[in-house]
Design an enzyme around this catalytic site. Structure first.
Site, PDB file in Angstrom:
ATOM      1  CG  ASN A 196     -14.570 -24.107  17.742  1.00  0.00           C
ATOM      2  OD1 ASN A 196     -13.328 -23.048  17.269  1.00  0.00           O
ATOM      3  ND2 ASN A 196     -14.009 -24.497  18.776  1.00  0.00           N
ATOM      4  CD  GLU A 200     -27.555 -25.182  27.757  1.00  0.00           C
ATOM      5  OE1 GLU A 200     -27.994 -25.225  28.837  1.00  0.00           O
ATOM      6  OE2 GLU A 200     -26.763 -26.178  27.249  1.00  0.00           O
ATOM      7  CG  HIS A 228     -26.394 -27.013  22.903  1.00  0.00           C
ATOM      8  ND1 HIS A 228     -25.155 -26.496  23.104  1.00  0.00           N
ATOM      9  CD2 HIS A 228     -27.261 -27.264  24.107  1.00  0.00           C
ATOM     10  CE1 HIS A 228     -25.388 -26.551  24.232  1.00  0.00           C
ATOM     11  NE2 HIS A 228     -26.569 -26.978  24.487  1.00  0.00           N
ATOM     12  NE  ARG A 249     -21.747 -34.583  19.016  1.00  0.00           N
ATOM     13  CZ  ARG A 249     -21.385 -33.596  19.075  1.00  0.00           C
ATOM     14  NH1 ARG A 249     -22.417 -31.866  18.977  1.00  0.00           N
ATOM     15  NH2 ARG A 249     -20.198 -32.803  18.668  1.00  0.00           N
TER      16      ARG A 249
END
Ligand code: DQA
Length: 150
Positions: free
Chosen positions: A10, A97, A99, A106
């Protein structure tokens, strides 16, 4: 130094996908910033995006012997994929990693990362800057020759 940058599912929709969470920059624009940063630093960066878990796993496997580090935004696979985690461990390539959003602010299901425990570290919450911070972190880590599990 060669770094592989991976975008998960996505993220090809960045710019139109929930801009209040992920910002208005498209993936192409983010990739341009990544390449500009890499060129300035004298780093070779290859960037790929996939909506398929297995394709990401294959790319991590194929990175063995070709890339010194990986920066990955596993997107939703962060919270589900033991296959991606195992691929990172199997490849033995230091991985950061990243984001765009702060996953800990969240929904509770986003608070768990299957990747964080096998990554050198995590950058979360700085929008598209998370990628540049992640790149900086992996490059510094590799330059200092720190062991990947410290
Ligand atoms: C994300 C956070 C994930 O929880 C989500 O599924 C994404 C994007 C981020 O960059 O903030 O697709 O990885």
């Amino acid at each position: 130094m060669r770094i592989l940058v991976l975008h998960g599912p996505n993220l090809n929709l960045l710019g139109i996908r929930e801009p209040q969470l992920y910002g208005t920059a498209s993936l192409d624009e983010i990739n341009k910033r990544i390449m500009q940063w890499a060129n300035r630093e004298g780093i070779e960066a290859d960037i790929r995006q996939s909506n398929l878990e297995g394709e990401l796993v294959t790319w991590i496997q194929e990175a063995i012997g070709r890339y010194q580090g990986i920066v990955i935004n596993p997107a939703a696979y962060t919270h589900t994929s033991i296959a991606l985690r195992d691929a990172i461990v199997s490849a033995g390539i230091p991985t950061v990693e990243v984001h765009l959003s702060n996953i800990y602010r969240r929904e509770p299901f986003r608070h768990q990362s299957f990747i964080a425990g096998v990554a050198v570290g995590q950058v979360s919450g700085f929008g598209s800057d998370s990628y540049l911070l992640g790149l900086q972190a992996i490059v510094e880590h590799l330059r200092k020759g720190r062991p990947s599990k410290s």
